[in-house]
Design an enzyme around this catalytic site. Structure first.
Site, short mmCIF file in Angstrom:
data_model
loop_
_atom_site.label_atom_id
_atom_site.label_comp_id
_atom_site.label_asym_id
_atom_site.label_seq_id
_atom_site.Cartn_x
_atom_site.Cartn_y
_atom_site.Cartn_z
N PHE A 138 0.86 -1.19 0.00
CA PHE A 138 0.00 0.00 0.00
C PHE A 138 0.89 1.23 0.00
O PHE A 138 1.66 1.44 0.93
CB PHE A 138 -0.93 0.05 1.21
CG PHE A 138 -1.85 1.24 1.15
CD1 PHE A 138 -3.00 1.20 0.38
CD2 PHE A 138 -1.54 2.42 1.83
CE1 PHE A 138 -3.83 2.31 0.28
CE2 PHE A 138 -2.37 3.52 1.74
CZ PHE A 138 -3.52 3.48 0.97
N ASP A 224 9.26 2.74 1.68
CA ASP A 224 8.08 3.45 2.16
C ASP A 224 7.98 3.18 3.66
O ASP A 224 7.50 2.13 4.09
CB ASP A 224 6.84 2.95 1.42
CG ASP A 224 5.56 3.65 1.87
OD1 ASP A 224 5.59 4.28 2.95
OD2 ASP A 224 4.54 3.54 1.17
N LYS A 253 2.54 9.55 8.54
CA LYS A 253 1.81 9.05 9.71
C LYS A 253 2.29 9.62 11.06
O LYS A 253 1.83 10.67 11.45
CB LYS A 253 1.80 7.52 9.69
CG LYS A 253 0.97 7.00 8.50
CD LYS A 253 0.16 5.77 8.81
CE LYS A 253 -0.97 5.59 7.81
NZ LYS A 253 -0.60 4.89 6.57
C1 LIG Z 1 -0.82 5.21 5.13
C2 LIG Z 1 0.23 4.84 4.16
C3 LIG Z 1 0.43 5.56 2.98
C4 LIG Z 1 -0.45 6.71 2.58
O1 LIG Z 1 -0.28 7.79 3.46
P1 LIG Z 1 -1.38 8.96 3.50
O2 LIG Z 1 -0.86 9.89 4.54
O3 LIG Z 1 -2.69 8.32 3.81
O4 LIG Z 1 -1.40 9.60 2.16
C5 LIG Z 1 1.47 5.19 2.15
N1 LIG Z 1 2.27 4.16 2.46
C6 LIG Z 1 2.11 3.44 3.59
C7 LIG Z 1 3.05 2.33 3.89
C8 LIG Z 1 1.09 3.75 4.47
O5 LIG Z 1 0.90 3.02 5.57
#
Ligand SMILES: *Cc1c(COP(=O)(O)O)cnc(C)c1O
Length: 405
Positions: A138, A224, A253
């Site tokens: 994700f 990420d 986050k």
């Molecule tokens: C939550 C998340 C995103 C997206 O972040 P947003 O602040 O919702 O745009 C991208 N990558 C990972 C691994 C995430 O957990």
């Protein structure tokens, strides 16, 4: 505006006025520490933490004081100007990530925006190479990040997607096959732990092998760390437990404990790819968000909260093992996936909610918890009590689901 205090009409208001993107579970009004209250005064123990965001819990005095002070001083100026708060944050992120002098920081407003920046970084590195992500990943919902998020339910309504991407299985074998295949690879983009896939860590040794192969083939290794970064795993960044140095990490986050902020941090030669005119963001790196992130980092350091993340994570996992319906736990620090012996996670989540406990169910058989770094014995005990009750209730409704497969 309708009167939401005395009835459930807020559900109707939400259906009528908010974009139709899924139900909302409660109408929350207030938070303090690890608890939130809805408008009817019901109290919940928040062990989802706004999906791994509220690293200091709710209404933490440092957060409140910093937002108030900075809002009364300077909140936004655009990126025609620098601010001391932004420069301080960039220096702190470089130092925490260990980039050395050559590191660079781009400040954005969300994880998705940080990942879009990382995609552009990969294109600048090699416009003709593929950007490769992992099955189960994700990376966000905007069109670029979505192309790296290979989930049919998310992608299919929005085809055609950004070209030049592909996904592979999250195994070392698939990684080796990819680089043996002779295709040109611009970047490999991976989460150290796949949060949305149910808190699924990469196989042991994956990042070390990915570092070797990307280096050999001239591809970027982009991590990420939107969910795993900023202390969530007990390290500032998950890659630091793996003995590797990536070319870039993305963050968001927990970075400002509930204030919107994202970041891309680059290492070494990847720091030289962007040049004036290639990227920017109006709100990104504003002094208000930056000041909050600085204060959050300082608080984590002053209170040695990374040690608490590790201790409480182990305590929670030990407490959860052996509860009804629990197969095992996985993750790191306070990013914990609880795998159930049956695909009953949605029911367990709902049973927890009824008992005043907020968790979530990212997959059919996994519960995710990502509580505040500040939790202590009281919160751990309350969680184990409420979660144990929820599991027992669901378990007794499904008497044949006790035996792990
Ligand atoms: C939550 C998340 C995103 C997206 O972040 P947003 O602040 O919702 O745009 C991208 N990558 C990972 C691994 C995430 O957990």
């Amino acid at each position: 505006m309708s009167d939401v205090q005395n009835n459930d009409s807020w559900q109707d208001d939400a259906s009528r006025d908010l974009m139709s993107l899924g139900g909302r579970l409660a109408l929350l009004e207030r938070g303090e520490g690890s608890h939130v209250w809805d408008v009817d005064g019901n109290r919940y123990l928040d062990f989802l933490g706004g999906i791994a965001v509220n690293s200091l819990g709710h209404a933490h005095p440092v957060f409140v004081e910093t937002v108030s002070r900075q809002a009364a001083t300077l909140s936004h100026v655009s990126n025609y100007f620098a601010t001391p708060q932004q420069l301080e944050l960039a220096a702190r992120l470089k130092q925490l990530a260990g980039t050395g002098e050559s590191g660079r920081v781009f400040l954005a407003n969300s994880g998705t925006e940080a990942n879009e920046t990382a995609i552009k970084l990969a294109r600048l590195h090699d416009a003709d190479g593929l950007i490769v992500s992992l099955d189960g990943a994700f990376h966000g919902r905007s069109t670029g990040a979505l192309a790296l998020t290979p989930k049919p339910a998310y992608q299919d309504p929005f085809r055609p997607l950004m070209p030049g991407v592909k996904s592979i299985a999250p195994t070392i074998e698939a990684l080796e096959q990819l680089f043996a295949g002779g295709e040109r690879i611009a970047a490999l983009v991976v989460e150290p732990i796949q949060g949305e896939a149910g808190v699924l860590p990469l196989p042991d040794g994956y990042l070390a092998r990915a570092r070797e192969l990307t280096t050999t083939h001239g591809a970027l290794l982009i991590l990420d760390e939107v969910q795993t970064g900023m202390g969530r795993t007990g390290h500032w960044f998950a890659f630091q437990a793996e003995g590797i140095v990536p070319d870039a990490i993305t963050l968001a986050k927990g970075i400002a404990a509930g204030f919107p902020l994202g970041a891309l941090v680059t290492f070494g030669a990847a720091s030289e790819l962007f040049y004036p005119g290639t990227h920017n963001s109006t709100f990104g790196g504003n002094p208000l968000a930056s000041a909050v992130a600085n204060a959050v980092i300082q608080e984590i350091q002053d209170r040695d909260l990374l040690a608490n993340v590790t201790t409480r994570g182990a305590q929670l996992r030990a407490g959860v093992e052996g509860l009804p319906l629990v197969a095992d736990t996985r993750g790191a620090g306070l990013l914990i996936g609880i795998r159930l012996t049956a695909p009953l996670a949605a029911e367990v989540r709902a049973a927890a909610h009824e008992r005043g406990l907020i968790v979530n169910a990212p997959t059919a058989d996994a519960i995710r918890i990502a509580p505040a770094y500040t939790i202590g014995n009281a919160e751990v005990a309350e969680f184990l009590d409420l979660f144990g009750q929820a599991l027992a209730a669901v378990s007794s409704a499904h008497p044949n689901q006790e035996t792990p497969e």
